[in-house]
Design a protein around this motif. Sequence first.
Motif, short mmCIF file in Angstrom:
data_model
loop_
_atom_site.label_atom_id
_atom_site.label_comp_id
_atom_site.label_asym_id
_atom_site.label_seq_id
_atom_site.Cartn_x
_atom_site.Cartn_y
_atom_site.Cartn_z
N GLU A 219 155.65 79.04 99.69
CA GLU A 219 154.76 79.13 98.54
C GLU A 219 155.42 78.49 97.32
O GLU A 219 156.61 78.70 97.07
CB GLU A 219 154.40 80.59 98.24
CG GLU A 219 153.49 81.23 99.28
CD GLU A 219 152.11 80.60 99.32
OE1 GLU A 219 151.65 80.10 98.26
OE2 GLU A 219 151.49 80.61 100.40
N MET A 220 154.63 77.73 96.57
CA MET A 220 155.11 76.99 95.41
C MET A 220 154.27 77.38 94.19
O MET A 220 153.04 77.39 94.28
CB MET A 220 154.98 75.48 95.64
CG MET A 220 155.52 75.00 96.97
SD MET A 220 155.00 73.29 97.37
CE MET A 220 155.88 72.36 96.12
N THR A 221 154.91 77.67 93.08
CA THR A 221 154.17 77.97 91.85
C THR A 221 154.84 77.30 90.66
O THR A 221 156.04 77.03 90.67
CB THR A 221 154.10 79.48 91.57
OG1 THR A 221 155.44 80.01 91.45
CG2 THR A 221 153.35 80.22 92.66
N VAL A 222 154.03 77.03 89.63
CA VAL A 222 154.55 76.50 88.38
C VAL A 222 153.96 77.32 87.25
O VAL A 222 152.77 77.64 87.25
CB VAL A 222 154.22 75.00 88.21
CG1 VAL A 222 152.73 74.71 88.33
CG2 VAL A 222 154.77 74.46 86.88
N GLU A 223 154.82 77.69 86.29
CA GLU A 223 154.42 78.48 85.13
C GLU A 223 154.74 77.71 83.85
O GLU A 223 155.73 76.97 83.79
CB GLU A 223 155.16 79.81 85.09
CG GLU A 223 155.07 80.65 86.34
CD GLU A 223 156.04 81.81 86.30
OE1 GLU A 223 156.20 82.43 85.23
OE2 GLU A 223 156.66 82.09 87.34
N VAL A 224 153.92 77.91 82.84
CA VAL A 224 154.20 77.42 81.49
C VAL A 224 154.20 78.63 80.58
O VAL A 224 153.20 79.35 80.48
CB VAL A 224 153.17 76.39 81.02
CG1 VAL A 224 153.46 75.96 79.58
CG2 VAL A 224 153.17 75.17 81.94
N ASN A 225 155.34 78.87 79.95
CA ASN A 225 155.50 80.02 79.04
C ASN A 225 155.12 81.33 79.72
O ASN A 225 154.50 82.21 79.12
CB ASN A 225 154.68 79.81 77.77
CG ASN A 225 155.08 78.54 77.04
OD1 ASN A 225 156.23 78.12 77.07
ND2 ASN A 225 154.12 77.90 76.38
N GLY A 226 155.49 81.44 81.02
CA GLY A 226 155.27 82.69 81.74
C GLY A 226 153.90 82.82 82.39
O GLY A 226 153.67 83.78 83.13
N GLU A 227 153.01 81.88 82.16
CA GLU A 227 151.67 81.93 82.75
C GLU A 227 151.60 80.98 83.93
O GLU A 227 151.92 79.79 83.82
CB GLU A 227 150.62 81.53 81.72
CG GLU A 227 149.20 81.51 82.28
CD GLU A 227 148.18 81.01 81.28
OE1 GLU A 227 147.00 80.83 81.68
OE2 GLU A 227 148.55 80.79 80.11
#
Length: 320
Positions: A212-220
């Motif tokens: 599983e791969m995820t990307v967050e910006v400023n915790g979102e």
Amino acid sequence: MPRYVRYREHGIVHTGVVRHDRVQDLPGDPDILTLLQAPEAERADVLLRSGRQQRKPVEQTQLLTPVEPRAMRDFVAFEAHIAGMKKSEPGDGSVPEPWYEAPAFLFMNPWSVVGTGAEIPMPPFTERLDFELEVAAIVKNTVRDVPIEEAAGHIAGYCILNDWSARDIQGREMRIGLGPSKGKDFANTLGPWITTPDELEPYRDGDRFDLEMTVEVNGEVIGGDNLRNMSWSFEEMLVHASRDAWVGAGDALASGTASTGALSERWSRSGALTPPPLRVGDVVRMTVAGLGSIENRVVEQTSPGHTVPRARRTYGPDRL
């Protein structure tokens, strides 16, 4: 095998392994690729002699890129990402038929590679700074014309890659008919360490990995995908890259952007700049199961932004 890492302490670069979220030094600071190329018994001896002393926790360690590639190839292996980008060009979300024929790639700037935690200066002249959520295979040996049955043995391990992109600059450049240059040459994050293939065996799904791969910006959380959705395996990409060409030890073969792994795909699908482009102060964090996380903050522009004049016209009907 453990996860191999390079880090800086008191101005000196060290080689270590990550165990239980702590970095442990390796005696003599061996080169990671040289160590991975060595016989298993030799690697085991180095790990045994590393002793029991635990170093700093990972979060308190200045991690560097685990390798310094001489060449980096960025593939486009996620079909859903291509379909999303084609929502705006040609506009119907259809994937060009030539894409299915072979795993296309572009070359990246190896001098721009930075590690997790490094600050990313805002590039000059862009209003649409973006990221790309990717995984990169690190090639273990210098090879040429690799057959598929030997390809797995030439992969040292895997890292997370963020291919930072200035989309407005990239868009103008690609209208010429060539790939992006200044739109992508300023920064690539590679890390946080090399995870060896045996460490990922619990995630194996045929010739892919269920990561599983995820990307967050400023915790979102902004986007995510699964690495098994690649349309080609890393072994297949190595076969293609090495056909009638040398691929060097330490070179990176990147997967290309995972689906929803870039703001630009969201913009293309919706027709709006939502979420907005990255701004100074934004923190981008990427996490891949089995591989860890990388994180960088965008900071104020540091480049003076030198420019060159428009082309001098040297051709016209009067010169025929």
